[in-house]
Write a protein that holds these residues in place. Structure first.
Motif, short mmCIF file in Angstrom:
data_model
loop_
_atom_site.label_atom_id
_atom_site.label_comp_id
_atom_site.label_asym_id
_atom_site.label_seq_id
_atom_site.Cartn_x
_atom_site.Cartn_y
_atom_site.Cartn_z
N GLN A 108 0.82 -1.20 0.00
CA GLN A 108 0.00 0.00 0.00
C GLN A 108 0.86 1.26 0.00
N PHE A 109 1.99 1.19 0.70
CA PHE A 109 2.91 2.33 0.74
C PHE A 109 3.39 2.67 -0.66
N ARG A 110 3.77 1.66 -1.42
CA ARG A 110 4.24 1.90 -2.79
C ARG A 110 3.12 2.47 -3.66
N ALA A 111 1.91 1.96 -3.44
CA ALA A 111 0.78 2.45 -4.23
C ALA A 111 0.50 3.92 -3.91
N VAL A 112 0.56 4.28 -2.64
CA VAL A 112 0.29 5.66 -2.25
C VAL A 112 1.39 6.59 -2.75
N GLN A 113 2.65 6.18 -2.58
CA GLN A 113 3.75 7.04 -3.00
C GLN A 113 3.77 7.24 -4.52
N SER A 114 3.25 6.27 -5.25
CA SER A 114 3.20 6.43 -6.70
C SER A 114 2.24 7.55 -7.09
N VAL A 115 1.37 7.94 -6.17
CA VAL A 115 0.39 9.00 -6.44
C VAL A 115 0.79 10.33 -5.81
N VAL A 116 1.39 10.29 -4.61
CA VAL A 116 1.65 11.53 -3.86
C VAL A 116 3.10 11.96 -3.84
N HIS A 117 4.00 11.16 -4.39
CA HIS A 117 5.42 11.55 -4.32
C HIS A 117 5.61 12.94 -4.94
N PRO A 118 6.37 13.80 -4.27
CA PRO A 118 6.55 15.18 -4.75
C PRO A 118 7.00 15.29 -6.20
N ASP A 119 7.76 14.31 -6.69
CA ASP A 119 8.22 14.38 -8.08
C ASP A 119 7.07 14.38 -9.08
N ARG A 120 5.92 13.83 -8.68
CA ARG A 120 4.77 13.78 -9.57
C ARG A 120 3.99 15.10 -9.57
N TRP A 121 4.37 16.02 -8.69
CA TRP A 121 3.61 17.26 -8.56
C TRP A 121 4.45 18.51 -8.86
N VAL A 122 5.61 18.32 -9.45
CA VAL A 122 6.49 19.46 -9.70
C VAL A 122 5.90 20.47 -10.68
N SER A 123 5.01 20.02 -11.54
CA SER A 123 4.41 20.94 -12.53
C SER A 123 3.09 21.53 -12.05
N LYS A 124 2.71 21.21 -10.82
CA LYS A 124 1.43 21.70 -10.28
C LYS A 124 1.64 22.99 -9.48
N PRO A 125 0.55 23.65 -9.13
CA PRO A 125 0.67 24.89 -8.34
C PRO A 125 1.38 24.65 -7.02
N PRO A 126 2.03 25.68 -6.48
CA PRO A 126 2.79 25.55 -5.23
C PRO A 126 1.98 24.97 -4.06
N ASP A 127 0.71 25.35 -3.95
CA ASP A 127 -0.08 24.85 -2.83
C ASP A 127 -0.29 23.34 -2.93
N GLN A 128 -0.49 22.84 -4.15
CA GLN A 128 -0.64 21.40 -4.33
C GLN A 128 0.69 20.68 -4.09
N GLN A 129 1.79 21.27 -4.50
CA GLN A 129 3.10 20.69 -4.25
C GLN A 129 3.36 20.56 -2.74
N ALA A 130 2.96 21.58 -2.00
CA ALA A 130 3.17 21.57 -0.55
C ALA A 130 2.34 20.47 0.12
N ILE A 131 1.10 20.32 -0.33
CA ILE A 131 0.24 19.28 0.24
C ILE A 131 0.80 17.89 -0.08
N ALA A 132 1.27 17.70 -1.32
CA ALA A 132 1.82 16.40 -1.71
C ALA A 132 3.07 16.07 -0.91
N ALA A 133 3.92 17.06 -0.68
CA ALA A 133 5.14 16.85 0.09
C ALA A 133 4.82 16.46 1.53
N ALA A 134 3.85 17.16 2.12
CA ALA A 134 3.45 16.84 3.50
C ALA A 134 2.81 15.46 3.57
N MET A 135 2.01 15.12 2.57
CA MET A 135 1.35 13.82 2.53
C MET A 135 2.39 12.70 2.39
#
Length: 252
Positions: A108-135
């Motif tokens: 489950q950890f691998r499945a979650v990180q495949s969705v929330v890992h910060p590298d997947r959100w680098v092109s998104k708005p800063p607020d979404q990047q911050a949430i992904a990093a915290a998650m």
């Protein structure tokens, strides 16, 4: 007349059960004909959160994990404070949060990180990047806590309002004797075989404590669980000292 009534009763018993026909062609027996026993017991079953996907509040697609993040439309919001580490990794907290499947947690950890890992959100708005990093950080912490028995017990205690402290001690004479003999044995050990014997004895005692912890968590006996967790911490120190042999150090 008696024979006619008996024959009528017999024919009534042989008659097919009444049914309802739905528009989709299926038939369902009336609920009054379903034995009560068949409907008892299901209320006590605990739901496996990993089998009940929620829908994205933005695009209504099924969420890939238990977390509020959607890989379809990039919806993401902070993890609710009430969410347990177990739930984050698709594992029910009840009925016994100490019993976990480590392999399932890692999957489950691998499945979650495949969705929330910060590298997947680098092109998104800063607020979404911050949430992904915290998650992602909280998911790392969840795996760290739940895959280790001692850290898992400490997490459960903290969540239930009975957090243990590093300064907690034990007055269990049997355990104190085991610890003292293990330390002396490691000081005098001359080979890896000697160390392996000491570790085997400590492991046997650890298994006893783990079984005790499992029962205490099931009973929700938090004060006794705190004491048992201290015993597990003492045994962990033996394991660490044995792993460091011949550079043995003692934590007071």
């Amino acid at each position: 007349m008696f024979r006619l009534r008996a024959l009528a009763s017999f024919n009534l018993l042989r008659a097919p059960l009444p049914s309802l026909r739905y528009s989709n062609g299926r038939r369902a027996y009336l609920s009054r004909h379903i034995p009560t026993v068949a409907r008892v017991g299901s209320r006590n079953k605990h739901t496996d959160v990993s089998k009940c996907p929620k829908l994205c509040p933005s695009c209504s697609s099924p969420l890939p994990t238990a977390l509020p993040v959607c890989s379809n439309c990039s919806f993401i919001e902070p993890i609710p404070q009430s969410m347990t580490y177990h739930e984050m990794l698709g594992t029910p907290y009840e009925p016994n949060p100490f019993l976990v499947d480590v392999l399932h947690l890692k999957k489950q950890f691998r499945a979650v990180q495949s969705v929330v890992h910060p590298d997947r959100w680098v092109s998104k708005p800063p607020d979404q990047q911050a949430i992904a990093a915290a998650m992602s950080s909280r998911i790392n912490e969840a795996l760290h806590r739940l895959t280790d028995p001692l850290r898992r017990a400490e997490y459960i205690l903290a969540r239930e309002g009975h957090a243990s402290e590093e300064t907690d001690s034990t007055d269990d004479p049997e355990l104190l004797m085991v610890v003292m003999e293990a330390r002396e044995g490691l000081d005098c050990a001359e080979s890896e075989e000697d160390v392996a014997e000491i570790r085997a004895e400590a492991d046997a005692k650890t298994q006893e404590v783990l079984e005790e912890i499992t029962q205490l968590v099931a009973a929700k006996n938090w004060p006794a669980l705190r004491k048992a967790t201290v015993k597990l911490r003492y045994l962990r120190r033996i394991e660490l000292a044995a792993a460091a042999w011949p550079d043995v150090t003692h934590d007071e």
